[in-house]
Design a protein around this motif. Structure first.
Motif, PDB file in Angstrom:
ATOM      1  N   MET A  32       0.798  -1.208   0.000  1.00  0.00           N
ATOM      2  CA  MET A  32       0.000   0.000   0.000  1.00  0.00           C
ATOM      3  C   MET A  32       0.839   1.270   0.000  1.00  0.00           C
ATOM      4  O   MET A  32       1.770   1.409   0.780  1.00  0.00           O
ATOM      5  N   ASN A  33       0.486   2.169  -0.908  1.00  0.00           N
ATOM      6  CA  ASN A  33       1.093   3.498  -0.972  1.00  0.00           C
ATOM      7  C   ASN A  33       0.025   4.551  -0.793  1.00  0.00           C
ATOM      8  O   ASN A  33      -1.145   4.310  -1.079  1.00  0.00           O
ATOM      9  N   VAL A  34       0.450   5.755  -0.367  1.00  0.00           N
ATOM     10  CA  VAL A  34      -0.429   6.905  -0.481  1.00  0.00           C
ATOM     11  C   VAL A  34       0.151   7.759  -1.602  1.00  0.00           C
ATOM     12  O   VAL A  34       1.363   7.939  -1.685  1.00  0.00           O
ATOM     13  N   THR A  35      -0.721   8.230  -2.486  1.00  0.00           N
ATOM     14  CA  THR A  35      -0.211   9.051  -3.582  1.00  0.00           C
ATOM     15  C   THR A  35       0.126  10.438  -3.057  1.00  0.00           C
ATOM     16  O   THR A  35      -0.570  11.000  -2.225  1.00  0.00           O
ATOM     17  N   SER A  36       1.256  10.955  -3.547  1.00  0.00           N
ATOM     18  CA  SER A  36       1.640  12.307  -3.173  1.00  0.00           C
ATOM     19  C   SER A  36       2.447  12.867  -4.323  1.00  0.00           C
ATOM     20  O   SER A  36       3.235  12.157  -4.947  1.00  0.00           O
ATOM     21  N   ARG A  37       2.220  14.104  -4.622  1.00  0.00           N
ATOM     22  CA  ARG A  37       2.981  14.682  -5.715  1.00  0.00           C
ATOM     23  C   ARG A  37       2.946  16.186  -5.683  1.00  0.00           C
ATOM     24  O   ARG A  37       2.046  16.808  -5.117  1.00  0.00           O
ATOM     25  N   LEU A  38       3.966  16.750  -6.316  1.00  0.00           N
ATOM     26  CA  LEU A  38       4.108  18.187  -6.412  1.00  0.00           C
ATOM     27  C   LEU A  38       3.974  18.539  -7.880  1.00  0.00           C
ATOM     28  O   LEU A  38       4.752  18.067  -8.705  1.00  0.00           O
ATOM     29  N   ASP A  39       2.964  19.335  -8.239  1.00  0.00           N
ATOM     30  CA  ASP A  39       2.782  19.751  -9.628  1.00  0.00           C
ATOM     31  C   ASP A  39       2.757  18.566 -10.577  1.00  0.00           C
ATOM     32  O   ASP A  39       1.916  17.707 -10.466  1.00  0.00           O
ATOM     33  N   THR A  40       3.748  18.482 -11.480  1.00  0.00           N
ATOM     34  CA  THR A  40       3.704  17.460 -12.524  1.00  0.00           C
ATOM     35  C   THR A  40       4.298  16.123 -12.090  1.00  0.00           C
ATOM     36  O   THR A  40       4.275  15.178 -12.842  1.00  0.00           O
ATOM     37  N   ASP A  41       4.869  16.081 -10.917  1.00  0.00           N
ATOM     38  CA  ASP A  41       5.446  14.833 -10.431  1.00  0.00           C
ATOM     39  C   ASP A  41       4.340  13.783 -10.273  1.00  0.00           C
ATOM     40  O   ASP A  41       3.175  14.114 -10.081  1.00  0.00           O
ATOM     41  N   ALA A  42       4.710  12.497 -10.405  1.00  0.00           N
ATOM     42  CA  ALA A  42       3.762  11.425 -10.128  1.00  0.00           C
ATOM     43  C   ALA A  42       4.432  10.511  -9.142  1.00  0.00           C
ATOM     44  O   ALA A  42       5.424   9.867  -9.466  1.00  0.00           O
TER      45      ALA A  42
END
Length: 196
Positions: A83-93
């Motif tokens: 399990m991951n939680v999605t996290s990103r800054l602007d265009t990052d995935a």
DNA sequence: TCTCAGATTAACT
DNA sequence: GTTAATCTGAGAC
């Protein structure tokens, strides 16, 4: 039990991962609450060759390209869910892999789901904690910023400040030098102890 | 206490 | 066809 807001996840995974140490991962299963303190997490971002999001979007990893603060769950080695939680800054995935918990609530249910008695063997690894909390692909893409079957919350009692240590990540063959695994210093519940 | 191979699926070459 | 963000039990020492 207050879920962390979306803005918490709108940062680079390498910033979100250490910030998650000491937070609660909460699972509501058949009306019962299962919960554990996050004591180990790893960051994966799109400019990182070890990340599933490095080579663009696929059917499996599309959650990491979506809104931050959702669950990215995948099936690994033919037998385990992670399990991951999605996290990103602007265009990052990107996302943060939850690698280990310290059991807090619903420990008897975790024992039953795991078939193990020892507290340190219930959730001390990504595959183990997924089994202990009954996490599988049915929870793919769930919003973890609102109370529901799966979410992340601020601990009820603030407690003592958390000591976080950064170490190389586990079980990968690329970008092994990045210190993007974060653990609570001295915790007995992490997947494998830092080398002495 | 430590090392090793088996289990079993999906993505990618 | 190969590899992978893993876990477990068995057998060596």
């Amino acid at each position: 039990m207050q879920p962390l807001p979306r803005s918490f996840y709108e940062r680079h995974p390498a910033v979100v991962a250490p910030a998650l140490i000491g937070k609660l991962l909460v699972r509501e299963l058949d009306g019962e609450l299962l919960a554990g303190r996050i004591v180990e997490a790893e960051a994966y971002s799109s400019e990182d060759p070890a990340s599933h999001s490095y080579n663009g979007m696929t059917e499996r990893n599309r959650a990491m390209f979506g809104l931050p603060g959702h669950a990215y769950i995948y099936f690994s080695y033919g037998m385990h869910h992670c399990m991951n939680v999605t996290s990103r800054l602007d265009t990052d995935a990107g996302g943060v892999l939850i690698r280990a918990l310290e059991p807090v609530l619903g420990i008897e249910t975790m024992r039953r789901l795991r078939g193990r008695e020892k507290l340190t063997e219930l959730t001390s690894g990504p595959g183990k904690l997924a089994q202990a909390l009954a996490i599988d692909r049915a929870l793919y893409g769930v919003d973890i910023t609102e109370a529901g079957p799966l979410f992340v919350a601020e601990p009820a009692e603030p407690g003592t400040p958390v000591q976080v240590a950064a170490t190389p990540r586990i079980g990968i063959s690329k970008a092994v030098e990045l210190p993007w695994r974060f653990v609570e210093a001295g915790s007995r519940f992490i997947s494998c102890p830092p080398r002495r």
